[in-house]
Design a protein around this motif. Structure first.
Motif, short mmCIF file in Angstrom:
data_model
loop_
_atom_site.label_atom_id
_atom_site.label_comp_id
_atom_site.label_asym_id
_atom_site.label_seq_id
_atom_site.Cartn_x
_atom_site.Cartn_y
_atom_site.Cartn_z
N ILE A 151 0.70 -1.31 0.05
CA ILE A 151 0.13 0.18 -0.03
C ILE A 151 1.01 1.55 0.26
O ILE A 151 1.10 1.38 1.30
CB ILE A 151 -0.79 0.51 1.16
N GLN A 203 -4.98 -11.85 -5.12
CA GLN A 203 -6.08 -10.59 -5.40
C GLN A 203 -6.62 -10.76 -7.15
O GLN A 203 -6.22 -11.50 -8.07
CB GLN A 203 -4.83 -9.57 -6.20
N ALA A 241 -8.07 2.17 -7.05
CA ALA A 241 -8.55 0.01 -6.88
C ALA A 241 -9.78 0.15 -5.34
O ALA A 241 -10.40 -0.24 -6.08
CB ALA A 241 -7.37 -0.61 -7.02
N1 ACO Z 1 -11.38 -13.20 -12.23
C1 ACO Z 1 -11.29 -11.87 -12.71
N2 ACO Z 1 -11.40 -10.57 -12.37
C2 ACO Z 1 -12.69 -10.86 -11.58
C3 ACO Z 1 -12.56 -11.76 -10.73
C4 ACO Z 1 -12.49 -12.50 -10.87
N3 ACO Z 1 -12.83 -14.49 -10.75
N4 ACO Z 1 -13.57 -11.90 -9.76
C5 ACO Z 1 -13.13 -9.92 -9.22
N5 ACO Z 1 -12.08 -9.64 -10.63
C6 ACO Z 1 -12.49 -7.93 -11.19
C7 ACO Z 1 -13.08 -7.85 -10.58
O1 ACO Z 1 -14.48 -7.44 -11.52
C8 ACO Z 1 -12.19 -6.08 -10.04
O2 ACO Z 1 -12.18 -5.31 -11.94
P1 ACO Z 1 -13.10 -4.63 -11.91
O3 ACO Z 1 -12.05 -3.54 -11.26
O4 ACO Z 1 -12.69 -4.02 -13.02
O5 ACO Z 1 -14.08 -4.74 -11.78
C9 ACO Z 1 -11.25 -6.52 -9.79
O6 ACO Z 1 -11.06 -7.80 -10.42
C10 ACO Z 1 -10.82 -6.06 -8.51
O7 ACO Z 1 -12.60 -6.68 -7.44
P2 ACO Z 1 -11.77 -7.43 -6.39
O8 ACO Z 1 -11.54 -9.03 -7.05
O9 ACO Z 1 -13.25 -7.51 -5.38
O10 ACO Z 1 -10.98 -6.80 -5.29
P3 ACO Z 1 -9.74 -7.76 -4.75
O11 ACO Z 1 -9.12 -9.17 -4.37
O12 ACO Z 1 -8.60 -7.54 -6.05
O13 ACO Z 1 -9.34 -6.75 -3.80
C11 ACO Z 1 -8.00 -4.86 -3.24
C12 ACO Z 1 -8.57 -5.49 -4.39
C13 ACO Z 1 -8.47 -4.08 -2.25
C14 ACO Z 1 -7.42 -3.82 -3.94
C15 ACO Z 1 -6.42 -5.19 -3.57
O14 ACO Z 1 -5.90 -5.04 -5.14
C16 ACO Z 1 -5.39 -5.10 -3.04
O15 ACO Z 1 -5.32 -5.44 -2.14
N6 ACO Z 1 -3.85 -4.17 -3.93
C17 ACO Z 1 -2.55 -3.92 -2.74
C18 ACO Z 1 -3.66 -3.48 -1.40
C19 ACO Z 1 -4.28 -2.05 -2.23
O16 ACO Z 1 -3.95 -1.12 -3.01
N7 ACO Z 1 -4.80 -2.01 -0.74
C20 ACO Z 1 -6.12 -0.52 -0.86
C21 ACO Z 1 -5.18 0.74 -0.52
S1 ACO Z 1 -6.24 2.09 -0.17
C22 ACO Z 1 -6.75 1.72 2.04
O17 ACO Z 1 -6.64 0.53 2.04
C23 ACO Z 1 -7.85 2.61 2.37
#
Ligand code: ACO
Length: 353
Positions: free
Chosen positions: A175, A262, A295
């Protein structure tokens, strides 16, 4: 031969490339097929908190930093190796103190012998269980036999401080701008997601991600309420007094799904579970987020909109908007002003299209 002039650039490496992170699962029954155990390799994204703004390490050739964690208990293994060190060639040169820096970020008791680490992974795989109270569980699809469980805990939970001290480095690595939280502050709440695989005689838990939340005092004027200046001390006792409303504004501070998991929907599932938990808690009046990145804002927008639409909460809202009605909806959904306005704007644009 001692080299007195060296090409400095040859001795600089990118910290993100040389830091090898792994989540290691139980040693396979066939150690010849997987001699190093089964693992997920993780690429660090931000190492500036450890190695400075350029994310570079100085003074080694072919440097390798192995920082491995047991996938459930997060018991840690550290090994730093290199072919050459600049101070062996250029007396007085000061290579980066790699081990010293990493040690500041992992608790004492880490392992340095890989075989011992693998034995510990093997043992922990069958004995480690998550700390705290289970608040939710989900599957990624109906026919999936792997269950994901969400636990809520705080720093008073026995063993959790130690667990968190192994976990927290991940927020620095993934992050941008993240800082460690104060483990002595009782107002932190932490939700953790674990993958649970059931074997014949035990359950195997692997960490998927986590979210830290801080409970702020939220004062809301209501009938018979005292002015804020009269509230000398904020304590849980206040909850029980009836002539003013003491409640909480919960702020999501760090939200992380570890890289191997993710984009599989875990972030949404965690957010939805937490949101349901907030809605059901009468003391929580508002949910805010600290410094969300794009994100996370996307994830939140999508899930908040889905909630508002699926529960028909915004059905009666039409342009021109009735401010009082919007405020009523906002309070009911416990969203902060900014998030409510974002959602309404998106919904209205959708209607216009
Ligand atoms: N296959 C392909 N894509 C998928 C699937 C799947 N089975 N399921 C979900 N997705 C897509 C979603 O549609 C979404 O895509 P879109 O944005 O194009 O619509 C994307 O994946 C993300 O959705 P999730 O899977 O629910 O999210 P994820 O589990 O990846 O969590 C997060 C998102 C928290 C940002 C993660 O990527 C992460 O931890 N990143 C690094 C740290 C970070 O940036 N954290 C946030 C900082 S801000 C804060 O802490 C307040």
């Amino acid at each position: 031969m001692t080299i007195t002039t060296v090409n400095q650039a040859e001795w600089v490496c990118d910290a993100n490339d040389v830091l090898k992170l792994r989540l290691v699962s139980a040693h396979t029954s066939d150690p010849y097929e997987h001699p190093e155990g089964e693992y997920h390799q993780l690429l660090p994204q931000f190492t500036y908190s450890l190695f400075g703004p350029l994310q570079q390490i100085y003074g080694y050739k072919n440097l390798k930093i192995k920082l491995y964690y047991a996938a459930g208990s997060l018991v840690t293994y550290l090994d730093v190796s290199y072919d050459e060190k600049i101070s062996d060639h250029l007396p007085g040169a000061k290579p980066t103190d790699v081990i010293g820096i990493i040690r500041e970020h992992i608790p004492e008791g880490f392992m340095t012998n890989y075989d011992t680490f693998l034995q510990r992974v093997e043992k922990d795989t069958h004995t480690f269980v998550p700390m705290g109270e289970k608040i939710s569980e989900y599957r990624l699809s109906d026919d999936d036999n792997i269950v994901y469980e969400i636990y809520k805990t705080n720093f008073n939970t026995p063993g959790f401080k130690e667990y968190h001290s192994r976990l927290q480095l991940f927020v620095l690595l993934y992050i941008d701008g993240a800082r460690y939280i104060n483990e002595d502050d009782e107002k932190w709440e932490i939700a953790l997601v674990f993958q649970k695989k059931s074997t014949g005689d035990s359950n195997i838990y692997n960490i998927i991600g986590y979210c830290t939340m801080y409970a702020f005092f939220f004062y809301e004027k209501c009938e018979g309420s005292k002015p804020l200046s009269e509230i000398k001390e904020i304590s849980n006792e206040l909850n029980e007094t009836s002539n003013f409303l003491y409640s909480t504004r919960l702020r999501i501070s760090q939200f992380l799904i570890l890289p191997p998991y993710q984009k599989q929907d875990h972030g949404s599932k965690l957010y939805q579970a937490l949101y349901r938990n907030f809605l059901a808690n009468p003391w929580i009046k508002e949910l805010t987020v600290e410094d969300p990145n794009d994100a996370f804002s996307d994830l939140r927008d999508k899930n908040d909109l889905m909630y508002l639409v699926e529960n028909k909460i915004v059905e009666g809202l039409t342009i021109p908007l009735d401010k009082n009605k919007v405020e009523e909806v906002r309070r009911k959904c416990k969203l902060d002003q900014r998030q409510m306005h974002r959602c309404i704007e998106m919904l209205m644009l959708k209607k216009l299209n």
